[in-house]
Design a protein around this motif. Sequence first.
Motif, PDB file in Angstrom:
ATOM      1  N   LYS A   1       0.827  -1.210   0.000  1.00  0.00           N
ATOM      2  CA  LYS A   1       0.000   0.000   0.000  1.00  0.00           C
ATOM      3  C   LYS A   1       0.861   1.261   0.000  1.00  0.00           C
ATOM      4  N   HIS A   2       1.899   1.278   0.834  1.00  0.00           N
ATOM      5  CA  HIS A   2       2.768   2.454   0.906  1.00  0.00           C
ATOM      6  C   HIS A   2       3.606   2.603  -0.366  1.00  0.00           C
ATOM      7  N   THR A   3       4.021   1.487  -0.939  1.00  0.00           N
ATOM      8  CA  THR A   3       4.831   1.536  -2.162  1.00  0.00           C
ATOM      9  C   THR A   3       4.060   2.212  -3.285  1.00  0.00           C
ATOM     10  N   TYR A   4       2.797   1.831  -3.464  1.00  0.00           N
ATOM     11  CA  TYR A   4       1.994   2.364  -4.569  1.00  0.00           C
ATOM     12  C   TYR A   4       1.141   3.569  -4.167  1.00  0.00           C
TER      13      TYR A   4
ATOM     14  N   GLU B   1      -6.508   1.879   2.282  1.00  0.00           N
ATOM     15  CA  GLU B   1      -7.071   0.539   2.461  1.00  0.00           C
ATOM     16  C   GLU B   1      -8.265   0.217   1.559  1.00  0.00           C
ATOM     17  N   ARG B   2      -9.249   1.109   1.491  1.00  0.00           N
ATOM     18  CA  ARG B   2     -10.465   0.775   0.738  1.00  0.00           C
ATOM     19  C   ARG B   2     -10.169   0.551  -0.747  1.00  0.00           C
ATOM     20  N   GLN B   3      -9.351   1.426  -1.308  1.00  0.00           N
ATOM     21  CA  GLN B   3      -9.022   1.299  -2.727  1.00  0.00           C
ATOM     22  C   GLN B   3      -8.199   0.026  -2.983  1.00  0.00           C
ATOM     23  N   PHE B   4      -7.301  -0.272  -2.044  1.00  0.00           N
ATOM     24  CA  PHE B   4      -6.480  -1.474  -2.177  1.00  0.00           C
ATOM     25  C   PHE B   4      -7.356  -2.727  -2.109  1.00  0.00           C
TER      26      PHE B   4
ATOM     27  N   PHE C   1      -2.520  -4.912 -11.848  1.00  0.00           N
ATOM     28  CA  PHE C   1      -3.453  -3.777 -11.748  1.00  0.00           C
ATOM     29  C   PHE C   1      -2.777  -2.572 -11.100  1.00  0.00           C
ATOM     30  N   LEU C   2      -1.954  -2.816 -10.098  1.00  0.00           N
ATOM     31  CA  LEU C   2      -1.229  -1.719  -9.447  1.00  0.00           C
ATOM     32  C   LEU C   2      -0.268  -1.050 -10.426  1.00  0.00           C
ATOM     33  N   GLU C   3       0.392  -1.861 -11.253  1.00  0.00           N
ATOM     34  CA  GLU C   3       1.332  -1.315 -12.235  1.00  0.00           C
ATOM     35  C   GLU C   3       0.610  -0.575 -13.362  1.00  0.00           C
ATOM     36  N   ALA C   4      -0.655  -0.932 -13.612  1.00  0.00           N
ATOM     37  CA  ALA C   4      -1.413  -0.303 -14.700  1.00  0.00           C
ATOM     38  C   ALA C   4      -2.072   1.005 -14.281  1.00  0.00           C
ATOM     39  N   ARG C   5      -1.920   1.402 -13.016  1.00  0.00           N
ATOM     40  CA  ARG C   5      -2.449   2.707 -12.579  1.00  0.00           C
ATOM     41  C   ARG C   5      -1.725   3.821 -13.324  1.00  0.00           C
TER      42      ARG C   5
ATOM     43  N   GLN D   1      -7.140   3.148 -14.696  1.00  0.00           N
ATOM     44  CA  GLN D   1      -6.519   1.896 -15.134  1.00  0.00           C
ATOM     45  C   GLN D   1      -6.242   1.923 -16.635  1.00  0.00           C
ATOM     46  N   LEU D   2      -4.977   1.821 -16.975  1.00  0.00           N
ATOM     47  CA  LEU D   2      -4.589   1.800 -18.386  1.00  0.00           C
ATOM     48  C   LEU D   2      -4.851   0.430 -18.990  1.00  0.00           C
ATOM     49  N   ARG D   3      -5.082   0.413 -20.287  1.00  0.00           N
ATOM     50  CA  ARG D   3      -5.278  -0.831 -21.029  1.00  0.00           C
ATOM     51  C   ARG D   3      -4.171  -0.966 -22.053  1.00  0.00           C
ATOM     52  N   PRO D   4      -3.866  -2.197 -22.474  1.00  0.00           N
ATOM     53  CA  PRO D   4      -2.813  -2.370 -23.487  1.00  0.00           C
ATOM     54  C   PRO D   4      -3.086  -1.522 -24.729  1.00  0.00           C
ATOM     55  N   GLY D   5      -2.072  -0.788 -25.159  1.00  0.00           N
ATOM     56  CA  GLY D   5      -2.201   0.073 -26.333  1.00  0.00           C
ATOM     57  C   GLY D   5      -2.434   1.530 -25.997  1.00  0.00           C
TER      58      GLY D   5
END
Length: 200
Positions: A58-61, A65-68, A89-93, A132-136
């Motif tokens: 949670k702290h890294t990204y 809590e609720r969003q996580f 999903f965390l990386e796609a933010r 949330q990003l999508r491929p492309g």
Amino acid sequence: MARYRGPKQKIARRFNEPLFGPSKALERKPNPPGQHGRNRRRRESEYAVQLKEKQKAKHTYGILERQFRNLFETAARKKGVTGENLLRFLEARLDNTVFRFGLGATRRQARQLVTHGHILVNDQLVNIPSYQLRPGDVVAVRPRSRRCRVFYENVRRHRRAYAWLEMDRKALRGKFLDFPNRQDIPESIREQLIVELYSK
């Protein structure tokens, strides 16, 4: 848009990792924070280890809590390994991707750049860090914002490349190619412990 506003280096010392970027605090004080941090030797319970891993993620990204929890439930519904889905999903933010491109020096700065309206996604202004990003999807700095020196300074310092991202440094533009594989994500998070914690 809630976010953690407390002391950063105390959190970094708790996990003994530079979660918020390079820090000299870990060199000066290698022990955990608190009056008894230096002498803390008790063995942690299984629950404590799992909770600590979740808090570290949670702290890294930079998520509360609720969003996580919501992101975890989305990852659990998706096919595949839940822990790996969560990290994807965390990386796609959007804020994390802006940080990975090097447009922001830290995730906090990347989040601020997004909320202040400097970032376009597919030529549309997006000011939601959790988008949330999508491929492309193509992420770029808004034309009016390209006069800011901070982007060029950050990109000049940033030399790391990632397999799931493609960056054009001169144009301040990048492409989110696909969701990353677990072995490509550099964060030292044991996602299985988070899955075990939420499965109780």
